[in-house]
Scaffold this motif. Structure first.
Motif, PDB file in Angstrom:
ATOM      1  N   TRP A  12       0.810  -1.204   0.000  1.00  0.00           N
ATOM      2  CA  TRP A  12       0.000   0.000   0.000  1.00  0.00           C
ATOM      3  C   TRP A  12       0.848   1.262   0.000  1.00  0.00           C
ATOM      4  N   LEU A  13       1.867   1.310   0.847  1.00  0.00           N
ATOM      5  CA  LEU A  13       2.676   2.522   0.937  1.00  0.00           C
ATOM      6  C   LEU A  13       3.538   2.725  -0.304  1.00  0.00           C
ATOM      7  N   VAL A  14       4.115   1.654  -0.811  1.00  0.00           N
ATOM      8  CA  VAL A  14       4.932   1.782  -2.026  1.00  0.00           C
ATOM      9  C   VAL A  14       4.056   2.167  -3.213  1.00  0.00           C
ATOM     10  N   ALA A  15       2.851   1.602  -3.290  1.00  0.00           N
ATOM     11  CA  ALA A  15       1.931   1.968  -4.370  1.00  0.00           C
ATOM     12  C   ALA A  15       1.584   3.456  -4.285  1.00  0.00           C
ATOM     13  N   GLY A  16       1.332   3.953  -3.065  1.00  0.00           N
ATOM     14  CA  GLY A  16       1.057   5.372  -2.890  1.00  0.00           C
ATOM     15  C   GLY A  16       2.251   6.231  -3.273  1.00  0.00           C
ATOM     16  N   SER A  17       3.449   5.751  -2.926  1.00  0.00           N
ATOM     17  CA  SER A  17       4.665   6.475  -3.283  1.00  0.00           C
ATOM     18  C   SER A  17       4.860   6.521  -4.794  1.00  0.00           C
ATOM     19  N   VAL A  18       4.664   5.395  -5.462  1.00  0.00           N
ATOM     20  CA  VAL A  18       4.836   5.341  -6.921  1.00  0.00           C
ATOM     21  C   VAL A  18       3.859   6.286  -7.607  1.00  0.00           C
ATOM     22  N   LEU A  19       2.614   6.269  -7.157  1.00  0.00           N
ATOM     23  CA  LEU A  19       1.620   7.161  -7.734  1.00  0.00           C
ATOM     24  C   LEU A  19       2.023   8.621  -7.535  1.00  0.00           C
ATOM     25  N   ALA A  20       2.515   8.938  -6.333  1.00  0.00           N
ATOM     26  CA  ALA A  20       2.942  10.314  -6.055  1.00  0.00           C
ATOM     27  C   ALA A  20       4.147  10.697  -6.913  1.00  0.00           C
ATOM     28  N   TRP A  21       5.064   9.740  -7.145  1.00  0.00           N
ATOM     29  CA  TRP A  21       6.220  10.017  -8.011  1.00  0.00           C
ATOM     30  C   TRP A  21       5.768  10.314  -9.433  1.00  0.00           C
ATOM     31  N   VAL A  22       4.802   9.546  -9.918  1.00  0.00           N
ATOM     32  CA  VAL A  22       4.295   9.757 -11.283  1.00  0.00           C
ATOM     33  C   VAL A  22       3.680  11.153 -11.402  1.00  0.00           C
ATOM     34  N   VAL A  23       2.868  11.521 -10.416  1.00  0.00           N
ATOM     35  CA  VAL A  23       2.229  12.849 -10.440  1.00  0.00           C
ATOM     36  C   VAL A  23       3.284  13.945 -10.331  1.00  0.00           C
ATOM     37  N   THR A  24       4.245  13.765  -9.423  1.00  0.00           N
ATOM     38  CA  THR A  24       5.291  14.776  -9.231  1.00  0.00           C
ATOM     39  C   THR A  24       6.139  14.931 -10.481  1.00  0.00           C
ATOM     40  N   ALA A  25       6.497  13.812 -11.118  1.00  0.00           N
ATOM     41  CA  ALA A  25       7.279  13.876 -12.349  1.00  0.00           C
ATOM     42  C   ALA A  25       6.510  14.602 -13.444  1.00  0.00           C
TER      43      ALA A  25
END
Length: 268
Positions: A12-25
């Protein structure tokens, strides 16, 4: 720790992090000129960041960078509350408390960035700017050797001990309070290195990834404490170099004279 709990929390946390990285990028190219750093004054178009825009961006950034480092603490919290018969809501509240602490802390860099946009573009040609940037980098390095850094890092590296000593009566309210306290310790551990983004540019993805990796390694690697001191010494030396040689500041942020001329033209 229960392997199942660790796997679920990590997912759950890594999935949230990946999604946030995609949005931030996705935001980085559009917002690079809106949320720069000291190194970008005079080398890019003037910053036009608003407070509301910054806070949205800040939450995405901190989610991307900090969620993976929080896995051991959140997993420990879930394991303890699960054995007490509490549902997932308490752990969700813990994560929300943690994220709230980081969100509130975002007021400080927001104020700094809003101040940067009033600095003249010609400041990039003066000596005071690289000196200030060098002092900031060296200060971030010096903090790595402080007692407060040691206390906060030790707490972050001892998730089960923290959870067992910060119960606050259990339930979602207690979990929220525990998350806020953990967020405070995490800030005490990481704020200095995070402040480097105010020098090289808040949306600098390379530096964001490097700092996030540093936080993860510090908290999870058995030699993390030694790494903290190595990074501290490196940053002190780098800060002195930046203060003495302004070109180093440009190189750190990936800016140059060409981009500076283009930035000045766009600001005309």
């Amino acid at each position: 720790m229960s392997r199942r709990v660790v796997v679920v929390v990590s997912a759950w946390l890594v999935a949230g992090s990946v999604l946030a990285w995609v949005v931030t990028a996705g935001q980085s190219s559009d917002m690079a000129g809106m949320a720069g750093g000291l190194a970008e004054i005079g080398t890019a178009s003037p910053m036009t960041l608003t407070g509301a825009t910054f806070l949205v961006m800040w939450v995405g950034m901190t989610t991307a960078m900090m969620f993976p480092t929080a896995v051991p603490m959140v997993a420990a919290h879930r394991m303890v509350t699960r054995r007490r018969g509490e549902g997932a809501a308490s752990t969700v509240a813990f994560v929300l408390g943690y994220l709230t602490a980081w969100t509130v802390a975002g007021v400080v860099p927001m104020a700094a960035l809003l101040g940067f946009r009033h600095v003249s573009a010609t400041a990039g040609e003066g000596r005071w700017l690289p000196t200030l940037a060098g002092v900031a980098v060296a200060a971030a390095g010096a903090y790595q050797f402080t007692r407060w850094k040691s206390v906060c890092l030790r707490t972050c590296r001892s998730p089960l001990a923290f959870v067992m000593s910060h119960d606050f009566g259990g339930g979602t309210v207690g979990a929220l309070r525990a998350g806020l306290v953990h967020g405070g310790y995490c800030l005490g551990c990481c704020w200095a290195a995070m402040s480097l983004l105010l020098v090289v540019g808040l949306m600098n993805l390379v530096w964001m990834a490097g700092i996030a990796l540093l936080f993860l390694t510090e908290k999870c690697w058995r030699h993390g404490v030694g790494l903290t001191r190595l990074v501290g010494a490196t940053l002190i030396a780098l800060g002195l170099l930046v203060a003495l040689e302004p070109a180093v500041l440009q190189a750190l942020a990936g800016t140059g004279s060409g981009s500076g001329e283009m930035g000045r033209q766009s600001g005309m």
